[in-house]
Design a protein around this motif. Structure first.
Motif, PDB file in Angstrom:
ATOM      1  N   THR A 141       0.840  -1.200   0.000  1.00 36.55           N
ATOM      2  CA  THR A 141       0.000   0.000   0.000  1.00 36.55           C
ATOM      3  C   THR A 141       0.871   1.245   0.000  1.00 36.55           C
ATOM      4  O   THR A 141       0.610   2.196  -0.749  1.00 36.55           O
ATOM      5  N   VAL A 142       1.913   1.238   0.807  1.00 35.57           N
ATOM      6  CA  VAL A 142       2.828   2.384   0.853  1.00 35.57           C
ATOM      7  C   VAL A 142       3.568   2.531  -0.478  1.00 35.57           C
ATOM      8  O   VAL A 142       3.725   3.643  -0.991  1.00 35.57           O
ATOM      9  N   VAL A 143       4.009   1.423  -1.052  1.00 35.23           N
ATOM     10  CA  VAL A 143       4.698   1.471  -2.347  1.00 35.23           C
ATOM     11  C   VAL A 143       3.769   2.042  -3.417  1.00 35.23           C
ATOM     12  O   VAL A 143       4.169   2.893  -4.220  1.00 35.23           O
ATOM     13  N   ALA A 144       2.531   1.596  -3.442  1.00 38.49           N
ATOM     14  CA  ALA A 144       1.569   2.092  -4.422  1.00 38.49           C
ATOM     15  C   ALA A 144       1.288   3.577  -4.219  1.00 38.49           C
ATOM     16  O   ALA A 144       1.172   4.340  -5.193  1.00 38.49           O
ATOM     17  N   ALA A 145       1.184   4.007  -2.979  1.00 41.64           N
ATOM     18  CA  ALA A 145       0.944   5.424  -2.698  1.00 41.64           C
ATOM     19  C   ALA A 145       2.128   6.275  -3.140  1.00 41.64           C
ATOM     20  O   ALA A 145       1.949   7.347  -3.734  1.00 41.64           O
ATOM     21  N   LEU A 146       3.337   5.811  -2.884  1.00 34.97           N
ATOM     22  CA  LEU A 146       4.523   6.559  -3.321  1.00 34.97           C
ATOM     23  C   LEU A 146       4.591   6.653  -4.838  1.00 34.97           C
ATOM     24  O   LEU A 146       4.921   7.700  -5.394  1.00 34.97           O
TER      25      LEU A 146
END
Length: 58
Positions: free
Chosen positions: A41-46
């Motif tokens: 989720t964090v990777v996708a948001a970044l």
């Protein structure tokens, strides 16, 4: 934009549910799944914000 918000919200909710299951059952697989979902989720948001910033620059 709306789809990304819903997707991010659902992924965070899924991660939270995995951690709740971990607290309830004590099985380490739920903790691993929760961390894995949270990480992606964090990777996708970044990546999403990088695309937005790149779009502003260009």
């Amino acid at each position: 934009m709306l789809i990304f918000r819903w997707l991010a919200s659902l992924l965070l909710l899924g991660s939270a549910l995995c951690f709740v299951f971990y607290l309830g059952t004590g099985q380490a697989r739920y903790k691993r799944w929760g961390l894995l979902v949270l990480k992606w989720t964090v990777v996708a948001a970044l990546a999403f914000f990088a695309v937005l910033i790149f779009g502003r620059i260009v």
